[in-house]
Design a protein around this motif. Structure first.
Motif, PDB file in Angstrom:
ATOM      1  N   UNK A  10      -9.799  29.406  10.108  1.00 53.36           N
ATOM      2  CA  UNK A  10     -11.061  29.131   9.418  1.00 53.36           C
ATOM      3  C   UNK A  10     -11.790  30.430   9.075  1.00 53.36           C
ATOM      4  N   UNK A  11     -11.829  31.372  10.010  1.00 56.53           N
ATOM      5  CA  UNK A  11     -12.490  32.651   9.719  1.00 56.53           C
ATOM      6  C   UNK A  11     -11.735  33.436   8.658  1.00 56.53           C
ATOM      7  N   UNK A  12     -10.396  33.400   8.710  1.00 56.10           N
ATOM      8  CA  UNK A  12      -9.603  34.088   7.697  1.00 56.10           C
ATOM      9  C   UNK A  12      -9.856  33.498   6.313  1.00 56.10           C
ATOM     10  N   UNK A  13      -9.947  32.171   6.232  1.00 58.75           N
ATOM     11  CA  UNK A  13     -10.246  31.536   4.951  1.00 58.75           C
ATOM     12  C   UNK A  13     -11.636  31.929   4.452  1.00 58.75           C
ATOM     13  N   UNK A  14     -12.592  32.051   5.367  1.00 57.32           N
ATOM     14  CA  UNK A  14     -13.945  32.450   4.975  1.00 57.32           C
ATOM     15  C   UNK A  14     -13.993  33.867   4.432  1.00 57.32           C
ATOM     16  N   UNK A  15     -13.329  34.779   5.107  1.00 58.06           N
ATOM     17  CA  UNK A  15     -13.303  36.178   4.652  1.00 58.06           C
ATOM     18  C   UNK A  15     -12.531  36.294   3.348  1.00 58.06           C
ATOM     19  N   UNK A  16     -11.387  35.612   3.249  1.00 58.98           N
ATOM     20  CA  UNK A  16     -10.592  35.644   2.025  1.00 58.98           C
ATOM     21  C   UNK A  16     -11.373  35.057   0.845  1.00 58.98           C
ATOM     22  N   UNK A  17     -12.113  33.973   1.093  1.00 53.80           N
ATOM     23  CA  UNK A  17     -12.932  33.376   0.036  1.00 53.80           C
ATOM     24  C   UNK A  17     -14.011  34.314  -0.460  1.00 53.80           C
TER      25      UNK A  17
END
Length: 174
Positions: free
Chosen positions: A87-94
């Protein structure tokens, strides 16, 4: 009642920290909420401009990433570290992708709001797990009422009425 088919995949050994097997379960009830949230996140975060003002934008980030963490947590069959990391990786990538788009901008406060949403869910799940573990533990600490200068009040098993020691048969109205 008819059920939808379920498919299980064993996680690679790199994700396993213990010896018991963990799986990714692909069922409609686990995949559909995640797919809906990812579609919502792509449409709102990358395609369209929401027009949500500053303080409410952060509330939207917190709520979205809390729900995203929960749905990833359900997909990975309760692997909390994996779901929080994804979830954090998706947030940073977004946010990085938003920085590359002409009509969006990358924002560090958005990343912080994403982290707060993920952290709230992680803390809530950890608290529920610890409370459940404590409730299911075999260690029961019996209270010694005599040590505290008290004496137990006898009650009838099913009715819960107090038993009067004087033999009159009347229950107390406490």
């Amino acid at each position: 009642m008819r059920r939808f088919p379920r498919i299980k995949f064993k996680l690679p050994d790199i994700f396993l920290l213990r010896e018991d097997p963990h799986f990714i379960e692909l069922s409609v009830g686990r995949v559909l909420p995640l797919a809906a949230l990812i579609a919502f996140g792509i449409l709102v975060g990358l395609v369209f401009e929401t027009g949500v003002s500053h303080p409410y934008d952060k509330v939207l980030h917190i709520a979205f990433f809390a729900l995203l963490t929960l749905s990833i947590h359900a997909l990975f069959c309760c692997r909390l570290r994996i779901s929080a990391f994804i979830a954090m990786s998706l947030g940073i990538l977004g946010e990085i992708v938003q920085g590359m788009l002409p009509h969006h901008q990358m924002s560090v406060p958005d990343i912080v709001a994403n982290a707060i949403g993920v952290s709230l869910v992680v803390a809530l799940i950890a608290l529920i797990r610890s409370e459940t573990r404590q409730a299911l533990s075999d260690e029961t600490d019996d209270i010694d009422l005599g040590e505290m200068g008290l004496k137990p009040v006898p009650t009838r098993y099913l009715s819960g009425e107090s038993v009067d020691d004087s033999g009159s048969g009347f229950s107390s109205d406490k």
